[in-house]
Design a protein around this motif. Structure first.
Motif, PDB file in Angstrom:
ATOM      1  N   LYS A  93      32.180  38.491  79.820  1.00 15.54           N
ATOM      2  CA  LYS A  93      31.969  38.859  78.411  1.00 15.54           C
ATOM      3  C   LYS A  93      30.735  39.713  78.197  1.00 15.54           C
ATOM      4  O   LYS A  93      30.595  40.378  77.177  1.00 15.54           O
ATOM      5  N   GLY A  94      29.809  39.729  79.129  1.00 15.13           N
ATOM      6  CA  GLY A  94      28.576  40.466  78.939  1.00 15.13           C
ATOM      7  C   GLY A  94      27.506  39.602  78.315  1.00 15.13           C
ATOM      8  O   GLY A  94      27.601  38.377  78.269  1.00 15.13           O
ATOM      9  N   ALA A  95      26.449  40.275  77.802  1.00 16.83           N
ATOM     10  CA  ALA A  95      25.298  39.554  77.258  1.00 16.83           C
ATOM     11  C   ALA A  95      25.625  38.918  75.905  1.00 16.83           C
ATOM     12  O   ALA A  95      26.565  39.322  75.212  1.00 16.83           O
ATOM     13  N   THR A  96      24.812  37.939  75.522  1.00 15.69           N
ATOM     14  CA  THR A  96      24.956  37.289  74.225  1.00 15.69           C
ATOM     15  C   THR A  96      24.337  38.169  73.129  1.00 15.69           C
ATOM     16  O   THR A  96      23.662  39.170  73.404  1.00 15.69           O
ATOM     17  N   GLU A  97      24.543  37.794  71.872  1.00 10.30           N
ATOM     18  CA  GLU A  97      23.991  38.557  70.746  1.00 10.30           C
ATOM     19  C   GLU A  97      22.468  38.591  70.805  1.00 10.30           C
ATOM     20  O   GLU A  97      21.848  39.631  70.532  1.00 10.30           O
ATOM     21  N   ASN A  98      21.850  37.479  71.141  1.00 14.50           N
ATOM     22  CA  ASN A  98      20.381  37.448  71.225  1.00 14.50           C
ATOM     23  C   ASN A  98      19.874  38.374  72.326  1.00 14.50           C
ATOM     24  O   ASN A  98      18.863  39.070  72.154  1.00 14.50           O
ATOM     25  N   GLN A  99      20.580  38.375  73.466  1.00 11.15           N
ATOM     26  CA  GLN A  99      20.179  39.267  74.549  1.00 11.15           C
ATOM     27  C   GLN A  99      20.322  40.729  74.140  1.00 11.15           C
ATOM     28  O   GLN A  99      19.480  41.569  74.465  1.00 11.15           O
ATOM     29  N   LEU A 100      21.395  41.041  73.422  1.00 11.02           N
ATOM     30  CA  LEU A 100      21.587  42.406  72.950  1.00 11.02           C
ATOM     31  C   LEU A 100      20.495  42.810  71.955  1.00 11.02           C
ATOM     32  O   LEU A 100      20.017  43.959  71.962  1.00 11.02           O
ATOM     33  N   LYS A 101      20.087  41.890  71.088  1.00 13.39           N
ATOM     34  CA  LYS A 101      19.012  42.183  70.129  1.00 13.39           C
ATOM     35  C   LYS A 101      17.705  42.485  70.863  1.00 13.39           C
ATOM     36  O   LYS A 101      16.969  43.403  70.497  1.00 13.39           O
ATOM     37  N   GLN A 102      17.435  41.698  71.910  1.00 15.95           N
ATOM     38  CA  GLN A 102      16.222  41.943  72.698  1.00 15.95           C
ATOM     39  C   GLN A 102      16.268  43.308  73.382  1.00 15.95           C
ATOM     40  O   GLN A 102      15.271  44.039  73.429  1.00 15.95           O
ATOM     41  N   LEU A 103      17.457  43.665  73.908  1.00 14.05           N
ATOM     42  CA  LEU A 103      17.594  44.967  74.559  1.00 14.05           C
ATOM     43  C   LEU A 103      17.458  46.110  73.555  1.00 14.05           C
ATOM     44  O   LEU A 103      16.881  47.166  73.867  1.00 14.05           O
ATOM     45  N   GLU A 104      17.991  45.920  72.344  1.00 20.45           N
ATOM     46  CA  GLU A 104      17.878  46.953  71.319  1.00 20.45           C
ATOM     47  C   GLU A 104      16.416  47.162  70.926  1.00 20.45           C
ATOM     48  O   GLU A 104      15.966  48.301  70.727  1.00 20.45           O
ATOM     49  N   ALA A 105      15.653  46.062  70.804  1.00 27.62           N
ATOM     50  CA  ALA A 105      14.228  46.183  70.478  1.00 27.62           C
ATOM     51  C   ALA A 105      13.478  46.895  71.600  1.00 27.62           C
ATOM     52  O   ALA A 105      12.605  47.745  71.355  1.00 27.62           O
ATOM     53  N   LYS A 106      13.842  46.584  72.834  1.00 21.91           N
ATOM     54  CA  LYS A 106      13.224  47.247  73.979  1.00 21.91           C
ATOM     55  C   LYS A 106      13.547  48.735  73.969  1.00 21.91           C
ATOM     56  O   LYS A 106      12.692  49.590  74.253  1.00 21.91           O
ATOM     57  N   LYS A 107      14.794  49.067  73.602  1.00 20.38           N
ATOM     58  CA  LYS A 107      15.202  50.466  73.550  1.00 20.38           C
ATOM     59  C   LYS A 107      14.401  51.237  72.496  1.00 20.38           C
ATOM     60  O   LYS A 107      13.966  52.386  72.738  1.00 20.38           O
ATOM     61  N   MET A 108      14.176  50.602  71.320  1.00 24.82           N
ATOM     62  CA  MET A 108      13.434  51.278  70.261  1.00 24.82           C
ATOM     63  C   MET A 108      12.016  51.612  70.714  1.00 24.82           C
ATOM     64  O   MET A 108      11.499  52.712  70.463  1.00 24.82           O
ATOM     65  N   GLY A 109      11.371  50.640  71.404  1.00 22.90           N
ATOM     66  CA  GLY A 109      10.006  50.882  71.883  1.00 22.90           C
ATOM     67  C   GLY A 109       9.952  51.998  72.910  1.00 22.90           C
ATOM     68  O   GLY A 109       9.090  52.881  72.858  1.00 22.90           O
TER      69      GLY A 109
END
Length: 317
Positions: A93-109
């Motif tokens: 299934k891939g990463a969870t919603e929380n993991q995706l949120k963390q990756l999105e924040a990392k991407k923004m930085g």
């Protein structure tokens, strides 16, 4: 002299008649097929659910063992299954919603760092043309720009993989780990069932070899008994008396202290390899003769069901 010869002749006739009588009637034993129930894994007896003399049905629980090692391994196996299922689910299934949120924040930085580095290199490119900055300063800024670009591209790839799930090879590996965990759990559950000592068929319990609290080792006999409806009569006969007997022949067996006779069929005639196997009481045979076991099965098992094992029966030849 004549009187002496006459007395000796009479005595010889009496002895001959007596021996003939002994040969005419054989004594044998009532037998039942025996069965031994053994433990498969080591454990301490915590419950005995039967007693000697009881009749039990196939599938009845006879005793319960305490097996601490199995309990510990079961907990470990259950934990391994939970972990393996989670790993496989995440791979598919891939990463969870929380993991995706963390990756999105990392991407923004990283995106901000990349865009700043990109603007910086554009400014320095124009300044380098006008010789306002040194080549070294430009090269250092350009290296930072490349690093920021690489980090930004990496997080984009990480987010894409997290949304799509792991590669098929990783999914296959996670599935294998899950199957292995299930196999270990099934193995433990099979061992756990062995804590219950079960009657393999209808039988009567003759002896119980261990008491409560005693340790049963693998292969140790816990219960001895007789199989239900397996009564037969066993005689030992010398070779000289085989001529009147054959396999499949119907014959009557007498019950001492009773006028009852039970009809049976000869099922086995086989040579005995040891004198310790003799079943007939007071056999009359020559030492050089071969001995044979005669086994007779009742035609009607209900007639023999109340006979006690090892009691004496007779056979007239």
């Amino acid at each position: 002299m004549k009187k002496t010869i006459l007395l000796l002749s009479v005595l010889f006739l009496l002895i001959s008649c007596g021996k003939a009588k002994n040969k005419a009637i054989l004594q044998g034993k009532v037998e039942n097929e025996q069965i031994a129930i053994v433990s498969k894994i080591p454990g301490k007896i915590v419950q005995l659910l039967v007693k000697e003399g009881d009749f039990v049905k196939k599938g009845d629980t006879l005793a319960i063992l305490d097996i601490p090692e199995v309990d510990a391994k079961k907990s470990q196996a259950e934990g391994a299954v939970i972990s393996a299922k989670a790993q496989y689910s995440m791979a598919v299934k891939g990463a969870t919603e929380n993991q995706l949120k963390q990756l999105e924040a990392k991407k923004m930085g990283l995106k901000e760092q990349y865009e700043f580095a990109k603007k910086s290199i554009n400014r320095l490119s124009n300044m380098l043309k006008d010789s306002l900055v040194s080549q070294q300063t430009f090269d250092e800024t350009f290296a930072k720009y490349q690093g920021a670009q690489a980090q930004y591209n990496a997080v984009l790839a990480e987010i894409d993989e997290a949304r799509k799930g792991a590669r098929i090879e990783q999914q296959t590996m996670a599935l294998g780990q899950q199957d292995r965990a299930y196999g270990a759990l099934q193995e433990v559950e099979t061992a756990n069932k062995e804590r219950y000592v079960i009657a393999p068929q209808d039988m009567s319990i003759e002896t119980i070899t261990l008491n409560l609290g005693e340790l049963a080792l693998p292969g140790y006999t816990l219960f001895n008994g007789y199989i239900s409806n397996s009564t037969y009569f066993r005689f030992t006969i010398p070779e000289s008396q085989l001529s009147s007997l054959k396999k499949g022949q119907e014959i009557s067996v007498g019950i001492p202290n009773s006028d009852k006779k039970i009809k049976g069929k000869i099922t086995i005639i086989k040579q005995l390899g040891a004198y310790g196997n003799i079943a007939t009481a007071y056999p009359d045979y020559e030492l050089q003769e071969s001995l044979f076991e005669l086994r007779i099965s009742p035609l009607d098992l209900d007639e023999a069901k109340d006979l006690i094992t090892k009691t004496t029966v007779t056979l007239s030849l």
